[in-house]
Every structure is written in C-alpha cells, then in structure tokens.
Write a protein that holds these residues in place. Structure first.
Motif, short mmCIF file in Angstrom:
data_model
loop_
_atom_site.label_atom_id
_atom_site.label_comp_id
_atom_site.label_asym_id
_atom_site.label_seq_id
_atom_site.Cartn_x
_atom_site.Cartn_y
_atom_site.Cartn_z
N LEU A 33 10.36 50.28 -4.41
CA LEU A 33 11.42 49.44 -4.99
C LEU A 33 11.77 48.27 -4.07
O LEU A 33 12.21 47.23 -4.54
CB LEU A 33 12.66 50.29 -5.28
CG LEU A 33 13.81 49.57 -5.97
CD1 LEU A 33 13.40 49.07 -7.36
CD2 LEU A 33 15.03 50.48 -6.07
N CYS A 64 19.67 49.21 -0.26
CA CYS A 64 18.99 49.46 -1.52
C CYS A 64 17.57 48.91 -1.46
O CYS A 64 17.40 47.72 -1.17
CB CYS A 64 19.75 48.80 -2.67
SG CYS A 64 19.01 49.05 -4.28
N PHE A 112 17.11 55.62 -3.96
CA PHE A 112 16.02 55.59 -4.94
C PHE A 112 15.04 56.67 -4.51
O PHE A 112 14.35 56.53 -3.49
CB PHE A 112 15.35 54.22 -4.96
CG PHE A 112 14.27 54.10 -6.01
CD1 PHE A 112 14.60 53.86 -7.33
CD2 PHE A 112 12.94 54.21 -5.66
CE1 PHE A 112 13.62 53.76 -8.30
CE2 PHE A 112 11.93 54.10 -6.63
CZ PHE A 112 12.28 53.87 -7.95
N ASP A 117 22.49 59.31 -12.73
CA ASP A 117 23.24 58.88 -13.92
C ASP A 117 24.67 58.60 -13.50
O ASP A 117 25.22 59.33 -12.71
CB ASP A 117 23.21 59.98 -14.99
CG ASP A 117 21.81 60.22 -15.52
OD1 ASP A 117 21.03 59.26 -15.57
OD2 ASP A 117 21.51 61.38 -15.87
N TYR A 133 23.89 55.35 -13.16
CA TYR A 133 23.33 54.13 -12.57
C TYR A 133 21.84 53.99 -12.82
O TYR A 133 21.36 52.96 -13.26
CB TYR A 133 23.63 54.09 -11.06
CG TYR A 133 25.09 54.27 -10.80
CD1 TYR A 133 25.99 53.26 -11.12
CD2 TYR A 133 25.58 55.45 -10.28
CE1 TYR A 133 27.35 53.45 -10.92
CE2 TYR A 133 26.93 55.64 -10.07
CZ TYR A 133 27.81 54.63 -10.39
OH TYR A 133 29.14 54.81 -10.21
N PHE A 134 21.09 55.04 -12.46
CA PHE A 134 19.64 54.97 -12.60
C PHE A 134 19.12 56.40 -12.63
O PHE A 134 19.21 57.11 -11.64
CB PHE A 134 19.03 54.20 -11.43
CG PHE A 134 17.59 53.85 -11.64
CD1 PHE A 134 17.23 52.86 -12.52
CD2 PHE A 134 16.60 54.52 -10.94
CE1 PHE A 134 15.90 52.54 -12.73
CE2 PHE A 134 15.27 54.20 -11.13
CZ PHE A 134 14.92 53.20 -12.03
N HIS A 186 13.57 60.15 -11.38
CA HIS A 186 12.24 60.28 -11.97
C HIS A 186 11.50 61.44 -11.30
O HIS A 186 11.84 61.83 -10.19
CB HIS A 186 11.46 58.97 -11.82
CG HIS A 186 11.41 58.49 -10.40
ND1 HIS A 186 12.36 57.65 -9.87
CD2 HIS A 186 10.54 58.73 -9.39
CE1 HIS A 186 12.09 57.40 -8.61
NE2 HIS A 186 10.99 58.04 -8.29
N HIS A 200 9.14 52.95 -12.93
CA HIS A 200 10.56 52.69 -13.18
C HIS A 200 11.11 51.49 -12.41
O HIS A 200 12.29 51.18 -12.53
CB HIS A 200 11.37 53.94 -12.82
CG HIS A 200 11.00 55.14 -13.63
ND1 HIS A 200 11.51 55.39 -14.87
CD2 HIS A 200 10.13 56.15 -13.37
CE1 HIS A 200 10.99 56.50 -15.35
NE2 HIS A 200 10.14 56.97 -14.45
N ALA A 211 12.91 48.51 -14.31
CA ALA A 211 14.15 48.83 -15.02
C ALA A 211 15.34 49.01 -14.08
O ALA A 211 16.44 49.30 -14.53
CB ALA A 211 13.96 50.09 -15.85
N PHE A 212 15.12 48.82 -12.78
CA PHE A 212 16.19 49.09 -11.82
C PHE A 212 17.34 48.11 -12.00
O PHE A 212 17.13 46.90 -12.10
CB PHE A 212 15.66 49.02 -10.39
CG PHE A 212 16.64 49.52 -9.39
CD1 PHE A 212 16.80 50.88 -9.19
CD2 PHE A 212 17.45 48.64 -8.69
CE1 PHE A 212 17.75 51.35 -8.29
CE2 PHE A 212 18.39 49.10 -7.79
CZ PHE A 212 18.54 50.46 -7.58
N PRO A 213 18.59 48.58 -12.02
CA PRO A 213 19.77 47.72 -12.24
C PRO A 213 20.26 47.06 -10.95
O PRO A 213 21.24 47.49 -10.35
CB PRO A 213 20.80 48.71 -12.80
CG PRO A 213 20.48 50.00 -12.11
CD PRO A 213 18.96 50.00 -11.96
N TRP A 214 19.61 45.99 -10.54
CA TRP A 214 19.95 45.33 -9.27
C TRP A 214 21.37 44.80 -9.26
O TRP A 214 21.95 44.59 -8.19
CB TRP A 214 18.95 44.21 -8.97
CG TRP A 214 17.63 44.74 -8.54
CD1 TRP A 214 16.49 44.83 -9.29
CD2 TRP A 214 17.28 45.26 -7.26
NE1 TRP A 214 15.47 45.37 -8.56
CE2 TRP A 214 15.93 45.65 -7.30
CE3 TRP A 214 18.00 45.45 -6.07
CZ2 TRP A 214 15.28 46.20 -6.21
CZ3 TRP A 214 17.35 45.99 -4.99
CH2 TRP A 214 16.00 46.37 -5.04
#
Length: 195
Positions: free
Chosen positions: A35, A100, A138, A167, A169-170, A173, A181, A184-187
């Motif tokens: 990530l 992050c 992550f 959950d 947030y992300f 997996h 994935h 689709a990460f919500p930066w």
C-alpha cells in the motif's frame, strides 16, 4: 497496567495546534507494505487540504516507494534513517502525523516503546509532545488476529492515538490478497480524522 477497550467506531475530533500563519506540517509516515506505493495519493490529498507534507518511511517502506518522486511532490527529501550527530534537520517540525500504511510490526513496536527506526522514533516523540497522530493499519486477517496486535491497538487508543482499523474504514483481506485491494483504499479517511 490495563487499558480500557475502545470499540472501533468514528474517530474522535482532533484539535490541531496553532501554526501562527504558516501552513501546518503533516508527517506522512509509511511502512513496508504494498500500500505504501500509493502514499503519493495521501500527499496530494493533504496538500489540497492545506498541509505542507513530509514523507518518512521505515527502511522496509523504502522498498515500495519512489523517494525521488515523493521529494519532488513534497519539496522535501524522503527520510528513512536517523540523521548523524551534528547533521542539520532537513524537515520542518511536524504539527500532526499519519502513519499509513502501518504494519503489524511497527504498531507492536510502537506500543512497546521501541524506537529502532526513524518512523518509530518520530511517533513516540510526537506522542510525547501531544501531537495529533492517526494510525491506519493495513494487514490481513491472519496477522490481525494475533493477540499482541489487538493489545497494541487498544494501548495506542488508550494513549490518545486515533486508530482507523477494519470496518467501517477498510475491510481486512485474507493472506496473500492485499494487492487486489490497494486501489480501493480510502486515503481521505486519515485526513478526515485530523479535521
């Protein structure tokens, strides 16, 4: 000493320190995870929000990033190691930090007070200064299930760190599926937690 459990949920509102007319400085700290290749997305979003951004990576984090491109994007060199005694600081002081992606390794060491990387030293010092810090792990379901990791999240939250995990947030997996994935990460989520 036991720290009370804090449920996963909306992060608390964080008060940012006064910056006396200058742009606030955000340290984007990144660890050894695929990530990390997309940390420039966080930099761009933070700059749009008015932050001056500096990127600092763990030594393993440098395997996934392009330090030259990030230095051009931020106007600051990407740091990954402690400076030598007597060397000047190359980065302005941080007003807030986002780590992050945060790996299981970094979070467990942070919760144990270990400072064997520059990222960990900055996090522990920043926490001691009372800076707003957002951590975004992550990892996969198997690593996240380890009791030491769960205990580390509870400890960090108990010390005032905003932890955005799982959950809502992300979703986690399965092992070996992280690459699928990344896009689709919500930066924007860690930046929203600093507002």
């Amino acid at each position: 000493m036991s720290v009370p459990h804090q449920p996963d949920g909306p992060p608390p509102v964080v008060d940012l320190p006064s910056t006396a007319g200058r742009r606030p400085v955000l340290y984007a700290l990144t660890c050894g995870s695929p990530l990390a290749r997309n940390v420039g997305t966080l930099v761009e979003a933070a700059q749009r929000d008015g932050w001056e951004v500096c990127v600092v990576a763990t030594p393993d984090g440098t395997k996934f990033i392009d330090p030259a491109a990030l230095a051009q994007q931020t106007g600051h060199p990407v740091r990954s190691r402690y400076k030598n005694p007597g060397d000047p600081d190359l980065l302005p002081s941080a007003d807030a930090m986002i780590v992050c992606p945060a790996t299981v390794n970094t979070l467990n060491k942070w919760a144990a007070g270990i400072t064997d990387t520059l990222v960990l030293g900055l996090l522990i010092e920043g926490q001691g200064k009372g800076l707003p810090i957002v951590a975004v792990p992550f990892t996969n379901t198997a690593m996240a299930a380890h009791p030491a990791f769960r205990d580390s999240l509870v400890r960090l939250r108990g010390w005032g760190v905003t932890v955005l995990f799982g959950d809502p947030y992300f979703p986690l997996h399965p092992p070996g599926a992280g690459e699928a994935h990344l896009n689709a990460f919500p930066w924007q989520a860690p930046l929203s937690a600093l507002r």
